[in-house]
Write a protein that holds these residues in place. Structure first.
Motif, short mmCIF file in Angstrom:
data_model
loop_
_atom_site.label_atom_id
_atom_site.label_comp_id
_atom_site.label_asym_id
_atom_site.label_seq_id
_atom_site.Cartn_x
_atom_site.Cartn_y
_atom_site.Cartn_z
N PRO A 1 13.62 22.50 60.97
CA PRO A 1 14.92 21.94 61.37
C PRO A 1 16.06 22.48 60.52
O PRO A 1 15.88 22.81 59.35
CB PRO A 1 14.72 20.44 61.14
CG PRO A 1 13.66 20.36 60.09
CD PRO A 1 12.74 21.51 60.36
N THR B 1 18.80 22.04 58.20
CA THR B 1 18.91 20.97 57.22
C THR B 1 20.24 20.99 56.48
O THR B 1 20.73 22.04 56.08
CB THR B 1 17.76 21.06 56.20
OG1 THR B 1 16.52 20.94 56.90
CG2 THR B 1 17.84 19.97 55.15
N CYS C 1 23.17 20.80 62.23
CA CYS C 1 22.14 20.25 61.35
C CYS C 1 21.41 19.09 62.05
O CYS C 1 22.05 18.17 62.57
CB CYS C 1 22.76 19.74 60.05
SG CYS C 1 23.49 21.06 59.05
N THR C 2 20.10 19.17 62.08
CA THR C 2 19.29 18.13 62.72
C THR C 2 18.50 17.31 61.72
O THR C 2 17.83 16.35 62.09
CB THR C 2 18.32 18.76 63.72
OG1 THR C 2 17.48 19.71 63.04
CG2 THR C 2 19.06 19.45 64.86
N ARG C 3 18.55 17.69 60.44
CA ARG C 3 17.90 16.93 59.39
C ARG C 3 18.83 16.83 58.19
O ARG C 3 19.43 17.83 57.77
CB ARG C 3 16.59 17.59 58.97
CG ARG C 3 15.82 16.78 57.91
CD ARG C 3 14.48 17.39 57.56
NE ARG C 3 14.63 18.58 56.75
CZ ARG C 3 13.74 18.98 55.82
NH1 ARG C 3 12.63 18.28 55.64
NH2 ARG C 3 13.94 20.07 55.12
N VAL D 1 19.75 12.49 64.51
CA VAL D 1 19.27 13.42 63.49
C VAL D 1 18.21 12.74 62.63
O VAL D 1 18.16 11.51 62.53
CB VAL D 1 20.42 13.94 62.60
CG1 VAL D 1 21.49 14.63 63.43
CG2 VAL D 1 21.03 12.81 61.77
N GLU D 2 17.37 13.55 62.00
CA GLU D 2 16.40 13.03 61.06
C GLU D 2 17.10 12.78 59.73
O GLU D 2 17.92 13.58 59.29
CB GLU D 2 15.27 14.05 60.86
CG GLU D 2 14.19 13.60 59.88
CD GLU D 2 13.16 14.67 59.63
OE1 GLU D 2 12.22 14.41 58.84
OE2 GLU D 2 13.30 15.78 60.18
N ARG D 3 16.77 11.66 59.08
CA ARG D 3 17.41 11.29 57.82
C ARG D 3 16.33 10.95 56.79
O ARG D 3 15.49 10.10 57.04
CB ARG D 3 18.34 10.09 58.02
CG ARG D 3 19.46 10.32 59.02
CD ARG D 3 20.15 9.03 59.40
NE ARG D 3 19.25 8.11 60.10
CZ ARG D 3 19.07 8.10 61.41
NH1 ARG D 3 19.72 8.95 62.18
NH2 ARG D 3 18.23 7.23 61.96
#
Length: 321
Positions: A17, A19, A284-286, A307-309
């Motif tokens: 991903p 980041t 950004c997806t993470r 998004v991933e956190r």
């Protein structure tokens, strides 16, 4: 040894991903916050930082009580040091992944510049020490405070502060953290003057225990001392952009960061816009929050819902990711 992140998209080794590395600011500190990293391979960096600034950082992040950590200059060094520990351990574990940009909230912006390869560890530590001292002295010269106003939009809070200033009060928007989460900064009287108007508008004012009116014109006296420190620092081109607090735009490393950091002293932290820049413009997806606590994760959850956190606040998180 350099630990600056590299944009993997530039050399064809893209993977995983996209980041964003994000770093919290003052307020994230707590007693014993360095203890979780005490046995990590990165721990010697604490001695490095201590040498650069002439302070026992180990004692600060292991044994200092909460009252000590409320002191502006000590809080900033403590948070920064813990962020560097988390960042170095994450980098060594291969957990950073495909980093495309960095950002930090207020103080955290300096750690972001270090992670992006713009500032060396020595220069970053010295700048943060100088910044903390300058802000503490400015707060003694022009005392002030801060408060969160929740449940109101940013334009409404801006209107309330403008109306208060029209009556002679000294209060400004200081942080735009997330939808319905705006922080104001000013004199104690100026902040108190917003309590009733905020309630009438459907919001609530929550006072914050801080040592000064940060990110407001009351911090202007800190500019001279910080400016001198900034002139001695070397700003490299860096490896990935850093999204700046003052304009929420991505910037490469350059000497223009000197002016941005001076503006940051007295300007609002545009965090909500910065997160949108990272997620929507830079893709950004993470988001990895590196440092003590999980302050930024909660804000990001309200801004970029898809998004991933991940909060890297202890070594066990690195095993999981």
């Amino acid at each position: 040894m350099t630990t600056a992140v590299r944009d993997e998209t530039r050399d064809g080794r893209a993977g995983g991903p996209r980041t964003a590395l994000v770093f919290p600011g003052q307020g994230a500190q707590k007693q014993g916050m360095g203890a979780v990293w005490r046995d990590s391979a990165a721990w010697p960096v604490v001695a490095e930082i201590s040498e650069y600034i002439g302070m026992d950082v180990e004692d600060l992040i292991l044994r200092a009580d909460d009252a000590t950590l409320r002191r502006t200059d000590l809080a900033q060094i403590a948070v920064f040091s813990t962020e560097v520990l988390a960042y170095r351990e994450a980098a060594a574990a291969g957990a950073l992944g495909r980093v495309v940009a960095c950002a930090g909230h207020s103080l955290g912006e300096y750690t972001a510049l270090h992670a992006a390869g713009v500032l060396s560890l020595a220069d970053t530590a010295r700048l943060i020490a100088a910044r903390g001292r300058a802000m503490r002295e400015a707060a003694e010269t022009a005392p002030g405070t801060m408060a969160a106003i929740v449940k109101l939009t940013t334009p409404v809070v801006e209107e309330l502060t403008e109306a208060a200033r029209a009556t002679g009060q000294r209060v400004w928007v200081a942080n735009v953290n997330a939808p319905g989460a705006v922080v104001v900064s000013g004199t104690a009287e100026g902040v108190a003057a917003l309590e009733e108007p905020a309630r009438e508008a459907g919001g609530k004012l929550i006072r914050i225990a801080v040592g000064g009116a940060f990110h407001s014109p009351l911090m202007a006296p800190a500019a001279d001392a910080l400016g001198i420190a900034l002139e001695t620092a070397d700003f490299a081109p860096g490896t990935v952009p850093v999204v700046a607090n003052v304009d929420a735009r991505p910037h490469p490393g350059s000497e223009a960061w000197r002016e941005r950091e001076l503006r940051q002293l007295t300007s609002p932290v545009r965090w909500e816009e910065s997160v949108r820049t990272l997620a929507e413009e830079l893709g950004c997806t993470r988001f990895l929050e590196l440092g003590p606590g999980r302050q930024l994760i909660g804000m990001i959850r309200r801004i970029a819902t898809d998004v991933e956190r991940v909060a890297v606040d202890k070594p066990e998180v690195l095993t999981a990711i």
